[in-house]
Design a protein around this motif. Sequence first.
Motif, PDB file in Angstrom:
ATOM      1  N   GLU A 160       4.029 102.306 104.618  1.00 47.27           N
ATOM      2  CA  GLU A 160       2.923 102.724 105.465  1.00 47.27           C
ATOM      3  C   GLU A 160       2.871 101.900 106.749  1.00 47.27           C
ATOM      4  O   GLU A 160       2.572 102.419 107.823  1.00 47.27           O
ATOM      5  N   SER A 161       3.208 100.620 106.641  1.00 50.37           N
ATOM      6  CA  SER A 161       3.158  99.756 107.823  1.00 50.37           C
ATOM      7  C   SER A 161       4.253 100.093 108.834  1.00 50.37           C
ATOM      8  O   SER A 161       4.116  99.772 110.022  1.00 50.37           O
ATOM      9  N   LEU A 162       5.334 100.727 108.389  1.00 48.30           N
ATOM     10  CA  LEU A 162       6.424 101.065 109.305  1.00 48.30           C
ATOM     11  C   LEU A 162       5.979 102.029 110.390  1.00 48.30           C
ATOM     12  O   LEU A 162       6.453 101.968 111.521  1.00 48.30           O
ATOM     13  N   SER A 163       5.057 102.923 110.040  1.00 48.96           N
ATOM     14  CA  SER A 163       4.630 103.955 110.991  1.00 48.96           C
ATOM     15  C   SER A 163       3.944 103.373 112.218  1.00 48.96           C
ATOM     16  O   SER A 163       4.020 103.945 113.307  1.00 48.96           O
ATOM     17  N   GLY A 164       3.262 102.234 112.070  1.00 54.86           N
ATOM     18  CA  GLY A 164       2.567 101.644 113.195  1.00 54.86           C
ATOM     19  C   GLY A 164       3.374 100.616 113.963  1.00 54.86           C
ATOM     20  O   GLY A 164       2.851  99.962 114.873  1.00 54.86           O
ATOM     21  N   GLY A 198       8.276  91.604 113.920  1.00 56.79           N
ATOM     22  CA  GLY A 198       7.961  92.533 112.840  1.00 56.79           C
ATOM     23  C   GLY A 198       8.600  93.902 112.976  1.00 56.79           C
ATOM     24  O   GLY A 198       8.658  94.662 112.004  1.00 56.79           O
ATOM     25  N   PHE A 199       9.091  94.232 114.168  1.00 59.76           N
ATOM     26  CA  PHE A 199       9.796  95.509 114.328  1.00 59.76           C
ATOM     27  C   PHE A 199      11.202  95.394 113.738  1.00 59.76           C
ATOM     28  O   PHE A 199      11.742  96.357 113.193  1.00 59.76           O
ATOM     29  N   PHE A 200      11.801  94.212 113.887  1.00 59.32           N
ATOM     30  CA  PHE A 200      13.110  93.929 113.299  1.00 59.32           C
ATOM     31  C   PHE A 200      12.857  93.253 111.948  1.00 59.32           C
ATOM     32  O   PHE A 200      12.264  92.177 111.878  1.00 59.32           O
ATOM     33  N   ASP A 236      17.000 107.265 107.164  1.00 61.02           N
ATOM     34  CA  ASP A 236      16.517 106.026 107.773  1.00 61.02           C
ATOM     35  C   ASP A 236      15.971 105.137 106.664  1.00 61.02           C
ATOM     36  O   ASP A 236      16.003 105.503 105.475  1.00 61.02           O
ATOM     37  N   LEU A 237      15.455 103.956 107.040  1.00 58.52           N
ATOM     38  CA  LEU A 237      14.951 103.014 106.037  1.00 58.52           C
ATOM     39  C   LEU A 237      13.789 103.608 105.255  1.00 58.52           C
ATOM     40  O   LEU A 237      13.720 103.477 104.017  1.00 58.52           O
ATOM     41  N   LYS A 238      12.867 104.267 105.944  1.00 55.90           N
ATOM     42  CA  LYS A 238      11.711 104.869 105.275  1.00 55.90           C
ATOM     43  C   LYS A 238      12.153 105.903 104.247  1.00 55.90           C
ATOM     44  O   LYS A 238      11.632 105.944 103.123  1.00 55.90           O
ATOM     45  N   SER A 239      13.130 106.724 104.596  1.00 58.24           N
ATOM     46  CA  SER A 239      13.632 107.745 103.666  1.00 58.24           C
ATOM     47  C   SER A 239      14.268 107.103 102.444  1.00 58.24           C
ATOM     48  O   SER A 239      14.080 107.572 101.306  1.00 58.24           O
ATOM     49  N   ALA A 271      12.289  98.966 112.276  1.00 60.71           N
ATOM     50  CA  ALA A 271      11.246  99.689 111.547  1.00 60.71           C
ATOM     51  C   ALA A 271      11.297 101.180 111.868  1.00 60.71           C
ATOM     52  O   ALA A 271      11.109 102.032 110.995  1.00 60.71           O
ATOM     53  N   ILE A 272      11.554 101.494 113.141  1.00 57.70           N
ATOM     54  CA  ILE A 272      11.702 102.886 113.580  1.00 57.70           C
ATOM     55  C   ILE A 272      13.042 102.978 114.312  1.00 57.70           C
ATOM     56  O   ILE A 272      13.161 102.521 115.448  1.00 57.70           O
TER      57      ILE A 272
END
Length: 306
Positions: A245-249, A222-224, A136-139, A187-188
């Motif tokens: 870090e902001s992606l998690s919320g 902000g989710f997209f 995913d993006l975070k990874s 984001a998720i």
Amino acid sequence: MGNCFSPSTFTDSSAEPTPTPLEHEQTAASSRRLSSAAKGKERVRDSLSRHHRRTSSFLMGTGPSLGALRTYATLPNPSTALPPSKLLLSTPNTIAVFDAYPKSKYHFLVLPRYPFPPQSEPDSNRSIVPLEALDDLKSLLLKADRRAKKEVLRAMADTAREVEEMIRDEMLKTEGFEWKIDVGFHAIPSMKHVHLHVISEDRISPALKTKKHHNSFRPDLGFFISIMEVQRWIQDDQNTLDRIESLSGAQALLDTPLTCFKCDEPFSNIPKLKQHMEKEFAKEKEIALKHIARHGRQRSSDEEMF
């Protein structure tokens, strides 16, 4: 698209020198390549034209599993393994596929392939990123080095631009005008394997059924997250960590009250919002077609709307 050659382009062959066998073979090979490319582009455009007709089958529950994107991205030869109903186009580093549950008139996903070869060796089986970095993006942001992140994002952005061009051509054929296209990540994400959404901004589709669907694609929430924003993130390591870090919320953003992202009008439910979005699209189309009829071209983005 019409023939780009006019009769005056060609001259009397008797006035030209006779080609050597080598020149003849080079010309023939070039013609074969051009013919192959033209056929490939035509196949892609045929697939794009069938985009609306294929939506209903996926809405009946025959869409892909949560791991389908990973399967697509790891195929050695996606152009032969995937049917035109799924695959829009492929490059050595990426593929673009139809979204199984499109949330707009046009909705596609761009995926990095694995192995992801270096730009200097497009035919290599070596990957500049490990498979887990493409979950995913975070990874991708955490597990790939800066050079690899840049190459993956650049390749995805390049393919997205090609998809955008195809969509705009189809918009002109079907509606007579072009409208905005959003390109970004969730984001998720809901499926495994990092993917970039290329989605027209009408948000008119039977598959858009819930508030979370709408909010997940709002370009102002902000989710997209746009591809250009993510590319800016990776210019600075500390900024990248802060953004990760902001992606998690981001999940909480999906509970934002239901409003039209174009005019901020609130709605109590999705059916009312969808009716509003259809009216907004009809109004946008009417204004665009009147401007084209009057000026012979579509209004540019920096012109006054009224």
